[in-house]
Design a protein around this motif. Sequence first.
Motif, mmCIF file in Angstrom:
data_model
loop_
_atom_site.group_PDB
_atom_site.id
_atom_site.type_symbol
_atom_site.label_atom_id
_atom_site.label_comp_id
_atom_site.label_asym_id
_atom_site.label_seq_id
_atom_site.Cartn_x
_atom_site.Cartn_y
_atom_site.Cartn_z
ATOM 1 N N GLY A 1 83.317 39.217 71.371
ATOM 2 C CA GLY A 1 82.239 38.671 70.608
ATOM 3 C C GLY A 1 81.346 39.516 69.952
ATOM 4 O O GLY A 1 80.883 40.529 70.573
ATOM 5 N N TYR A 2 80.495 39.429 68.865
ATOM 6 C CA TYR A 2 79.684 40.025 68.342
ATOM 7 C C TYR A 2 78.200 39.400 68.388
ATOM 8 O O TYR A 2 78.201 38.376 67.837
ATOM 9 C CB TYR A 2 79.952 40.550 66.578
ATOM 10 C CG TYR A 2 80.936 41.460 66.697
ATOM 11 C CD1 TYR A 2 80.853 42.746 66.265
ATOM 12 C CD2 TYR A 2 82.582 40.983 66.990
ATOM 13 C CE1 TYR A 2 81.849 43.421 66.130
ATOM 14 C CE2 TYR A 2 83.431 42.056 66.800
ATOM 15 C CZ TYR A 2 83.161 43.298 66.377
ATOM 16 O OH TYR A 2 84.457 44.203 66.229
ATOM 17 N N GLY A 3 77.532 40.293 69.194
ATOM 18 C CA GLY A 3 76.041 39.851 69.437
ATOM 19 C C GLY A 3 74.909 40.617 69.068
ATOM 20 O O GLY A 3 75.228 41.554 68.612
ATOM 21 N N GLU B 1 71.197 37.084 71.118
ATOM 22 C CA GLU B 1 72.150 36.070 70.355
ATOM 23 C C GLU B 1 73.246 36.373 70.634
ATOM 24 O O GLU B 1 73.812 37.569 70.484
ATOM 25 C CB GLU B 1 71.736 36.033 68.864
ATOM 26 C CG GLU B 1 70.371 35.728 68.615
ATOM 27 C CD GLU B 1 69.841 34.397 68.643
ATOM 28 O OE1 GLU B 1 70.607 33.443 68.579
ATOM 29 O OE2 GLU B 1 68.534 34.121 68.950
ATOM 30 N N ASN B 2 74.225 35.538 71.110
ATOM 31 C CA ASN B 2 75.599 35.844 71.219
ATOM 32 C C ASN B 2 76.407 35.661 70.001
ATOM 33 O O ASN B 2 77.556 36.033 69.961
ATOM 34 C CB ASN B 2 76.133 34.836 72.188
ATOM 35 C CG ASN B 2 75.864 34.951 73.811
ATOM 36 O OD1 ASN B 2 75.647 36.062 74.069
ATOM 37 N ND2 ASN B 2 75.757 33.957 74.406
ATOM 38 N N SER B 3 76.007 35.269 69.047
ATOM 39 C CA SER B 3 76.599 35.111 67.619
ATOM 40 C C SER B 3 75.819 36.132 66.856
ATOM 41 O O SER B 3 74.611 36.694 67.045
ATOM 42 C CB SER B 3 76.575 33.645 67.073
ATOM 43 O OG SER B 3 75.387 33.356 66.594
ATOM 44 N N GLN C 1 75.106 35.746 63.788
ATOM 45 C CA GLN C 1 74.682 35.031 62.623
ATOM 46 C C GLN C 1 73.434 35.762 61.983
ATOM 47 O O GLN C 1 72.556 36.099 62.747
ATOM 48 C CB GLN C 1 74.564 33.420 62.901
ATOM 49 C CG GLN C 1 75.438 32.856 63.264
ATOM 50 C CD GLN C 1 76.320 32.265 62.291
ATOM 51 O OE1 GLN C 1 75.849 32.021 61.103
ATOM 52 N NE2 GLN C 1 77.432 32.061 62.417
ATOM 53 N N TRP D 1 72.220 40.996 60.875
ATOM 54 C CA TRP D 1 73.421 40.684 61.143
ATOM 55 C C TRP D 1 74.206 41.408 62.288
ATOM 56 O O TRP D 1 73.955 42.636 62.365
ATOM 57 C CB TRP D 1 73.875 40.163 60.073
ATOM 58 C CG TRP D 1 74.311 41.280 59.054
ATOM 59 C CD1 TRP D 1 75.589 41.756 59.339
ATOM 60 C CD2 TRP D 1 73.618 42.137 58.356
ATOM 61 N NE1 TRP D 1 75.603 42.984 58.382
ATOM 62 C CE2 TRP D 1 74.183 42.904 57.870
ATOM 63 C CE3 TRP D 1 72.174 41.868 57.566
ATOM 64 C CZ2 TRP D 1 74.014 44.019 56.851
ATOM 65 C CZ3 TRP D 1 72.045 42.857 56.956
ATOM 66 C CH2 TRP D 1 72.738 43.766 56.314
ATOM 67 N N ASP E 1 81.602 39.604 63.029
ATOM 68 C CA ASP E 1 82.874 40.073 63.427
ATOM 69 C C ASP E 1 83.815 40.347 62.186
ATOM 70 O O ASP E 1 83.731 39.763 61.279
ATOM 71 C CB ASP E 1 83.665 38.714 64.068
ATOM 72 C CG ASP E 1 84.968 38.909 64.964
ATOM 73 O OD1 ASP E 1 85.763 40.238 64.249
ATOM 74 O OD2 ASP E 1 85.176 38.493 65.843
ATOM 75 N N ASP F 1 86.015 38.289 60.114
ATOM 76 C CA ASP F 1 85.679 36.995 59.281
ATOM 77 C C ASP F 1 85.579 37.646 57.998
ATOM 78 O O ASP F 1 85.547 36.575 56.882
ATOM 79 C CB ASP F 1 84.098 36.626 59.816
ATOM 80 C CG ASP F 1 83.984 35.965 60.995
ATOM 81 O OD1 ASP F 1 84.972 35.605 61.523
ATOM 82 O OD2 ASP F 1 82.625 35.936 61.722
#
Length: 192
Positions: A76-78, A95-97, A99, A113, A116, A119
Amino acid sequence: MTKKTKIIVLITAFISIGGILSFVRFPKAPEPFLSDRQVIERINSNFSEAQPMVIQDQIFLDDTHVFVPFINVDNGYGMSFWVWKRNKWRVASVENSGQPQAWNGEEKSLIMWNIDPKDDISEIRVFMKKDRDFMVSDGIATYQPGIEMMHSIALNGKTYGVGRYPDNWRLIFMIRMGMRQFLSTPLTEMAI
């Protein structure tokens, strides 16, 4: 103990306590930022659910704030945000996301930002919107038109980064809200 010995011990204690307090209380210039290993250890000790595995970069937003995008153990991308506070680099948030997130500094407003690559996003579009408003006070009618603006940030194949909000967005809010209120309002309440 003689009176002279007591005075010397007391003076030494006061000087020692004063030295320790001055070291802790008085800010000093930021030290070099942490190594990737240290960043991972600190994030894991404070935010165990993040579990970063790879630190992608360390991007200084200013002298005392750092943006650190990472990839965690689940691919995951954080991202994490760091601040130099009380003479130490500290984790401000994780932040785990990936966004987009806003940061409103004293001299600039930024968006960060870490997306991933699966996306397949080529640009980020940020919108500023203010609804129109009409009011009457003391018999004087005032109309404020609505505002809608878009800012596009091209990613150019990069999955993480930092982009700057247009300067005219800050100017519009300073005019609309007044300088004092603008400077005390976080950008996340104004835009996005």
